[in-house]
Design an enzyme around this catalytic site. Structure first.
Site, PDB file in Angstrom:
ATOM      1  CB  THR A 150       1.682   9.288  18.071  1.00  0.00           C
ATOM      2  OG1 THR A 150       2.514  10.429  18.230  1.00  0.00           O
ATOM      3  CG2 THR A 150       0.438   9.460  18.932  1.00  0.00           C
TER       4      THR A 150
ATOM      5  CE  LYS B 159      -0.224  -4.717  -0.539  1.00  0.00           C
ATOM      6  NZ  LYS B 159      -1.090  -3.916  -1.397  1.00  0.00           N
TER       7      LYS B 159
ATOM      8  CG  ASP C 234       7.885  -5.960   1.872  1.00  0.00           C
ATOM      9  OD1 ASP C 234       6.884  -6.234   2.565  1.00  0.00           O
ATOM     10  OD2 ASP C 234       7.942  -4.972   1.111  1.00  0.00           O
TER      11      ASP C 234
ATOM     12  CG  PHE D 203       6.391  -1.021  -4.649  1.00  0.00           C
ATOM     13  CD1 PHE D 203       6.788   0.293  -4.884  1.00  0.00           C
ATOM     14  CD2 PHE D 203       5.291  -1.245  -3.837  1.00  0.00           C
ATOM     15  CE1 PHE D 203       6.098   1.356  -4.323  1.00  0.00           C
ATOM     16  CE2 PHE D 203       4.592  -0.183  -3.279  1.00  0.00           C
ATOM     17  CZ  PHE D 203       4.990   1.111  -3.527  1.00  0.00           C
TER      18      PHE D 203
END
Lengths: 516, 516
Positions: free
Chosen positions: B392, B368, B337, B228
């Protein structure tokens, strides 16, 4: 509109500017306490208190300190997009101060993302309240452990300004995420309808894990040439503005429709523009059929009310009404991306309120001046299972808290109407300049303060923006050859006059024949 | 490890718990000042000061006020994933307080995203410093108008904890965006190499606008069953954990490799697990070839050091070394990741530091506990043109500022080693319970405080987590039947003992034969 007065003001100041050298000009500009005829002061001026009287330049931009910092930062990441480093502590209201001490009127305001300019006193007060600290320190996993006051805060902020007809909202961390989740809300609603109320099959659930059909069906979203919606893969699949957004990145084959290229002045090209929009709408209709036949049916149309990044391209209310009708006729939805056009800048809180749509768009995305990302949606787009529209943070309550104060100020100072008024003034000023400098500026256009103007070439546009910045005004660009204005909501006619004055001085610098 | 002492402590407290009713238990729990034999207090306890002495429950969870708020919020958005509403102002350290006044030991801490628990005094002090206010009020467009102190702040925070061998970093707003941009960094590097140093052709640039090849080439990224990585389309294309992540959403056809399913205890299945990992690595190798033939070459492998959402699935250092070798052999990159595994929780700052890789991974993503999203990368993955990795906001300097204080505390309190110690203690406690309750808990596993244990069924796991929560401990779930622990970095052995005590009481409640 006092176009004569503007022109006179512009002439008055620019005549004293144009015969000096650039450095001398900027020094003089620094010394100018108020170069323009006195205008009616709005209450906003007291709000932003210590705003400088005008631009004041010490160096060209980027100056030495910006260049030094840029070289340092470049050891860590690519800095080719860095314009200059900002002294945020000393920036005030509509004036940004860079690390070389240059004071610039900012009509771009962090790519349209500062609602109240720099260091607004009301935001400082909000931050200074110790009761609010807890919100900054304990960022929740908002979808599972929301704070006690979340309902009240959403009701008191996002719901008070919800687009008419939309009763649901989901916050997200940024614009791109808002787009991706808005797309997913449409995919879910579409497939729920396709299933006719039945739950997904075991095969649906199973195949979704590996990303195969039927669980992950071949579906598409239609978007427009010139569109820009963000940087995730789903957002990029709908973005068609510049090569550097997508080059080298795989994206799904989704339909790209032409966006109307309107001719200006609009009043001189009524018939041509109607035909152009009609042509684009026909293409939209055809693409529904084309992608049905390709086996990737279009679940919805995604569109900006004003294409910003792609060149500040406008279309008429009739065009957007047509999009909504064609979408409905094809069982598709309409997502309007108001990331750049929302929060009052158009002269209405949401730009699509100018379009007299027969019903609300199905999804409306937002970010930038709203401080939090997110999207509004209809009951039909509401998830019916847990964790479908979800991630760890799902936004940030500290941004909702700041938005609360922004909306208070917007309301108290009538800033949406201010954007309408100032935008009109700004546009008229550009139209006046266009007449004064034929062949140099064209297609001045605007909706509220979403104002832009085209130059003959990319190179000339770039020279204008750089020269203007070196004089003391920080503007944006978009499309091939447009200058894009995205001032804050506390931008007044006085600020607009400063901008117009400096722009004319810039034009005179850059058009040799007009230099005397 | 004092497993005997833990067991004794667990027995001591749980024996006084298990014979009472649930409500009576929770009341009693509230009255328990310190139910466990005194352990050595670490300096952390003073750091979090006012932390409650233990769980104290007034209602089941969600209680009446949580349910009332949930019903209100459900008028605005789907709330099926809401566990309970939190009183953040009264939460302290490792204890979360809900809106019904329940005090729970939190071993899930906002889906692993609170580095220092609730309302850490050092973060309050940071927020109270008026000099820091400007960073919260003026959110920059970081890629174009960075603040004066950005270089110093990045050097003083993200670069001090950069994975060995990685000198570049880009902040992003959230985990999903970090993944999507990390993927793009790999696509860019891959295509730059493919072009052999030549610039993109006019056709490349042109076709990229509409999203067609060659500008947008057909490329893929390999990921793992059970993975995930987030909720944007690119992140979802690499996620294969649960149906509700992707059902109804189109994603590209990218390769999904099997992730090793290790058998526990590891020492009893050395050979089987080696074979399993070898099998998976062979599949990875094959998939490179398969997707080359499919015309969608794999530019890189994306993998979590520990598959979290998918069930806390671990693999050996040899497996990750193998991935890196196979990627390199196939001209692909390796993205690890570390959104959930980074920031010290594994007992090293980055979990992949346990793997003895022969060189750094090419990209390492984070979010996190790091408070800001972002990714580290190598020189090869650095963009060579402006605006390629861009949006942005590109993160938020106010989060970097808070991270600065988090890292100070991590350093001063030696919290990475604390995670190693406490994690070991927690794991040993679970192993001990496993022995006491054979057939009920199995596969206790961990790396630092990334600890999990399996139950026989999903339903039983859910009962455990709900019962445990009603007793006063908020834990997480993952995979089919795992309980996932993700405490903060200030979680001590005392807290771990409370958790183990309450877990055993829960097991006794749920296993009828063991209730006396």
């Amino acid at each position: 509109m006092p176009s004569g007065a503007v022109r006179q003001a512009i002439r008055c100041v620019s005549s004293s500017l144009h015969s000096t050298t650039l450095r001398a000009q900027t020094t003089m500009a620094a010394a100018m306490p108020d170069p323009l005829p006195v205008r009616q002061k709005t209450p906003l001026v007291t709000e932003v208190g210590k705003e400088p009287p005008g631009p004041a330049m010490k160096t060209n931009v980027p100056g030495r300190e910006s260049l030094r910092l840029k070289a340092e930062l470049d050891k860590i990441q690519n800095t080719d997009a860095v314009h200059f480093f900002v002294d945020y502590a000393n920036s005030r209201g509509n004036y940004v101060v860079d690390v070389d001490g240059n004071i610039m009127l900012d009509v771009f305001t962090q790519i349209a993302s500062l609602p109240l300019g720099y260091n607004h006193p009301k935001l400082i007060a909000k931050m200074s309240n110790p009761d609010n600290m807890v919100t900054f320190i304990n960022r929740p996993a908002l979808g599972s452990f929301p704070p006690a006051d979340l309902v009240d805060k959403i009701r008191g902020t996002l719901m008070t300004v919800a687009p008419p007809g939309l009763q649901h909202v989901q916050t997200m961390a940024c614009g791109s995420c808002s787009i991706e989740h808005g797309q997913k809300a449409m995919f879910m609603a579409y497939m729920r309808r396709e299933r006719g109320g039945k739950p997904p099959t075991a095969e649906d659930l199973e195949t979704s894990i590996s990303g195969q059909a039927p669980g992950c069906p071949k579906l598409s979203i239609m978007s427009f040439n010139g569109a820009f919606h963000g940087r995730g893969m789903g957002a990029l699949a709908c973005s068609h503005a510049k090569w550097f957004h997508k080059l080298d990145f795989p994206v799904p084959d989704w339909p790209m429709a032409p966006f109307p290229k309107l001719r200006y002045p609009l009043e001189d090209f009524v018939r041509e523009n109607e035909q152009e929009e009609q042509f684009c709408l026909e293409q939209v209709e055809d693409l529904f059929e084309t992608y049905r036949q390709k086996g990737a049916p279009v679940v919805g149309i995604m569109c900006e009310p004003v294409q910003a990044e792609g060149g500040d391209n406008h279309a008429s209310p009739a065009f957007f009404q047509g999009l909504q009708d064609i979408a409905a006729k094809n069982n598709g939805y309409l997502l309007l991306d108001e990331v750049q056009t929302g929060c009052g800048v158009s002269g209405k809180f949401w730009a699509h309120e100018h379009f007299n749509l027969r019903e609300a768009p199905d999804v409306v995305t937002f970010a930038k001046k709203m401080l939090t990302g997110g999207f509004y949606y209809k009951q039909e787009q509401k998830a019916t299972e847990a964790y479908r529209i979800y991630n760890t943070w799902m936004g940030d309550p500290s941004k909702i808290m700041m938005l609360e104060e922004v909306l208070n100020v917007v309301h108290q100072n009538d800033l949406v109407n201010n954007a309408a008024d100032v935008g009109q003034f700004l546009l008229q000023g550009l139209l006046d300049l266009q007449k004064l400098y034929p062949g140099t500026m064209k297609n001045a256009r605007g909706l509220g303060t979403l104002v832009a103007v085209d130059f003959p070439t990319t190179a000339f546009r770039n020279s204008v923006v750089i020269t203007l910045r070196n004089k003391g005004v920080n503007a944006g660009t978009c499309g091939e050859a447009a200058m894009r204005l995205r001032p804050s909501l506390i931008f007044t006619k006085s600020h607009a006059s400063v901008f117009l004055t400096y722009l004319e001085a810039t034009l005179k610098d850059l058009i040799p024949g007009r230099k005397v």
